[in-house]
Motif scaffolding. Structure first.
Motif, PDB file in Angstrom:
ATOM      1  N   UNK A 186       0.837  -1.200   0.000  1.00  0.00           N
ATOM      2  CA  UNK A 186       0.000   0.000   0.000  1.00  0.00           C
ATOM      3  C   UNK A 186       0.871   1.248   0.000  1.00  0.00           C
ATOM      4  N   UNK A 187       1.906   1.239   0.841  1.00  0.00           N
ATOM      5  CA  UNK A 187       2.796   2.387   0.933  1.00  0.00           C
ATOM      6  C   UNK A 187       3.486   2.640  -0.407  1.00  0.00           C
ATOM      7  N   UNK A 188       3.978   1.580  -1.035  1.00  0.00           N
ATOM      8  CA  UNK A 188       4.655   1.729  -2.327  1.00  0.00           C
ATOM      9  C   UNK A 188       3.714   2.249  -3.402  1.00  0.00           C
ATOM     10  N   UNK A 189       2.478   1.764  -3.428  1.00  0.00           N
ATOM     11  CA  UNK A 189       1.504   2.255  -4.404  1.00  0.00           C
ATOM     12  C   UNK A 189       1.176   3.722  -4.180  1.00  0.00           C
ATOM     13  N   UNK A 190       1.026   4.114  -2.922  1.00  0.00           N
ATOM     14  CA  UNK A 190       0.750   5.515  -2.617  1.00  0.00           C
ATOM     15  C   UNK A 190       1.911   6.414  -3.034  1.00  0.00           C
ATOM     16  N   UNK A 191       3.130   5.945  -2.777  1.00  0.00           N
ATOM     17  CA  UNK A 191       4.297   6.746  -3.129  1.00  0.00           C
ATOM     18  C   UNK A 191       4.473   6.864  -4.643  1.00  0.00           C
ATOM     19  N   UNK A 192       4.098   5.814  -5.372  1.00  0.00           N
ATOM     20  CA  UNK A 192       4.162   5.889  -6.837  1.00  0.00           C
ATOM     21  C   UNK A 192       3.139   6.879  -7.394  1.00  0.00           C
ATOM     22  N   UNK A 193       1.989   6.968  -6.730  1.00  0.00           N
ATOM     23  CA  UNK A 193       0.945   7.879  -7.205  1.00  0.00           C
ATOM     24  C   UNK A 193       1.217   9.331  -6.826  1.00  0.00           C
ATOM     25  N   UNK A 194       1.783   9.535  -5.655  1.00  0.00           N
ATOM     26  CA  UNK A 194       2.002  10.906  -5.174  1.00  0.00           C
ATOM     27  C   UNK A 194       3.375  10.980  -4.512  1.00  0.00           C
ATOM     28  N   UNK A 195       4.321  11.554  -5.220  1.00  0.00           N
ATOM     29  CA  UNK A 195       5.691  11.606  -4.709  1.00  0.00           C
ATOM     30  C   UNK A 195       5.848  12.568  -3.536  1.00  0.00           C
ATOM     31  N   UNK A 196       4.894  13.460  -3.321  1.00  0.00           N
ATOM     32  CA  UNK A 196       4.990  14.368  -2.175  1.00  0.00           C
ATOM     33  C   UNK A 196       4.784  13.640  -0.848  1.00  0.00           C
ATOM     34  N   UNK A 197       4.282  12.412  -0.908  1.00  0.00           N
ATOM     35  CA  UNK A 197       4.108  11.639   0.323  1.00  0.00           C
ATOM     36  C   UNK A 197       5.442  11.220   0.933  1.00  0.00           C
ATOM     37  N   UNK A 198       6.516  11.194   0.130  1.00  0.00           N
ATOM     38  CA  UNK A 198       7.844  10.905   0.679  1.00  0.00           C
ATOM     39  C   UNK A 198       8.168  11.891   1.794  1.00  0.00           C
ATOM     40  N   UNK A 199       7.925  13.165   1.519  1.00  0.00           N
ATOM     41  CA  UNK A 199       8.222  14.210   2.490  1.00  0.00           C
ATOM     42  C   UNK A 199       7.290  14.087   3.693  1.00  0.00           C
ATOM     43  N   UNK A 200       6.014  13.846   3.423  1.00  0.00           N
ATOM     44  CA  UNK A 200       5.037  13.708   4.496  1.00  0.00           C
ATOM     45  C   UNK A 200       5.392  12.543   5.416  1.00  0.00           C
ATOM     46  N   UNK A 201       5.748  11.401   4.837  1.00  0.00           N
ATOM     47  CA  UNK A 201       6.124  10.242   5.641  1.00  0.00           C
ATOM     48  C   UNK A 201       7.414  10.505   6.417  1.00  0.00           C
ATOM     49  N   UNK A 202       8.342  11.219   5.805  1.00  0.00           N
ATOM     50  CA  UNK A 202       9.606  11.510   6.479  1.00  0.00           C
ATOM     51  C   UNK A 202       9.404  12.466   7.661  1.00  0.00           C
ATOM     52  N   UNK A 203       8.543  13.457   7.484  1.00  0.00           N
ATOM     53  CA  UNK A 203       8.329  14.443   8.541  1.00  0.00           C
ATOM     54  C   UNK A 203       7.374  13.961   9.632  1.00  0.00           C
ATOM     55  N   UNK A 204       6.301  13.319   9.233  1.00  0.00           N
ATOM     56  CA  UNK A 204       5.232  12.968  10.175  1.00  0.00           C
ATOM     57  C   UNK A 204       5.178  11.492  10.537  1.00  0.00           C
ATOM     58  N   UNK A 205       5.997  10.677   9.926  1.00  0.00           N
ATOM     59  CA  UNK A 205       5.965   9.246  10.213  1.00  0.00           C
ATOM     60  C   UNK A 205       5.010   8.518   9.289  1.00  0.00           C
ATOM     61  N   UNK A 206       5.111   7.226   9.314  1.00  0.00           N
ATOM     62  CA  UNK A 206       4.291   6.400   8.424  1.00  0.00           C
ATOM     63  C   UNK A 206       3.634   5.272   9.221  1.00  0.00           C
ATOM     64  N   UNK A 207       2.590   5.594   9.932  1.00  0.00           N
ATOM     65  CA  UNK A 207       1.882   4.583  10.709  1.00  0.00           C
ATOM     66  C   UNK A 207       0.956   3.781   9.798  1.00  0.00           C
ATOM     67  N   UNK A 208       0.603   2.602  10.258  1.00  0.00           N
ATOM     68  CA  UNK A 208      -0.284   1.732   9.479  1.00  0.00           C
ATOM     69  C   UNK A 208      -1.663   2.359   9.334  1.00  0.00           C
ATOM     70  N   UNK A 209      -2.135   3.059  10.374  1.00  0.00           N
ATOM     71  CA  UNK A 209      -3.447   3.694  10.311  1.00  0.00           C
ATOM     72  C   UNK A 209      -3.463   4.789   9.247  1.00  0.00           C
ATOM     73  N   UNK A 210      -2.387   5.554   9.191  1.00  0.00           N
ATOM     74  CA  UNK A 210      -2.300   6.647   8.219  1.00  0.00           C
ATOM     75  C   UNK A 210      -2.256   6.093   6.796  1.00  0.00           C
ATOM     76  N   UNK A 211      -1.461   5.043   6.591  1.00  0.00           N
ATOM     77  CA  UNK A 211      -1.354   4.436   5.260  1.00  0.00           C
ATOM     78  C   UNK A 211      -2.691   3.839   4.846  1.00  0.00           C
TER      79      UNK A 211
END
Length: 113
Positions: free
Chosen positions: A24-49
């Motif tokens: 799911x995370x990889x698919x989201x990152x492929x669709x929207x590259x700005x999520x790299x920054x969001x995940x790096x700054x705010x974390x990547x919890x399972x609930x958020x993904x």
């Protein structure tokens, strides 16, 4: 299509069970590259993904994906209501219970029944 909130929750649960969190995370990152920054700054919890992944798909697309999954496994249903009623067929057919039919005790290889 008249779906209750309970049925929509079941559809979301079944749809979420198709993909692993990492997929799911990889698919989201492929669709929207700005999520790299969001995940790096705010974390990547399972609930958020899961929340982002659920919001990316409409209910009709989730239903189509579920119907295709069940069809690929050999189960064809008339409508989504019938699929929801019989949603456990994949769970029960996934596990192999052939060990129960063996004559030998699977926990102790020296004991025979």
């Amino acid at each position: 299509m008249d779906l209750t909130n309970y049925e929509i929750e079941i559809i979301d649960m079944l749809f979420n069970s198709i993909f692993k969190i990492e997929d799911k995370k990889n698919l989201l990152l492929e669709c929207d590259s700005s999520l790299y920054i969001d995940f790096a700054l705010n974390g990547e919890s399972a609930e958020k993904i899961n929340a982002l992944f659920n919001s990316a798909f409409e209910i009709e697309h989730k239903i189509q994906a579920l119907e295709l999954l069940y069809k690929a496994c050999g189960f064809v249903f008339n409508d989504i209501h019938e699929l929801i009623e019989n949603r456990n067929v994949l769970i029960f057919n996934y596990y192999d219970s052939s060990w129960r039919n063996k004559k030998r005790n699977r926990f102790n290889r020296y004991v025979y029944n």
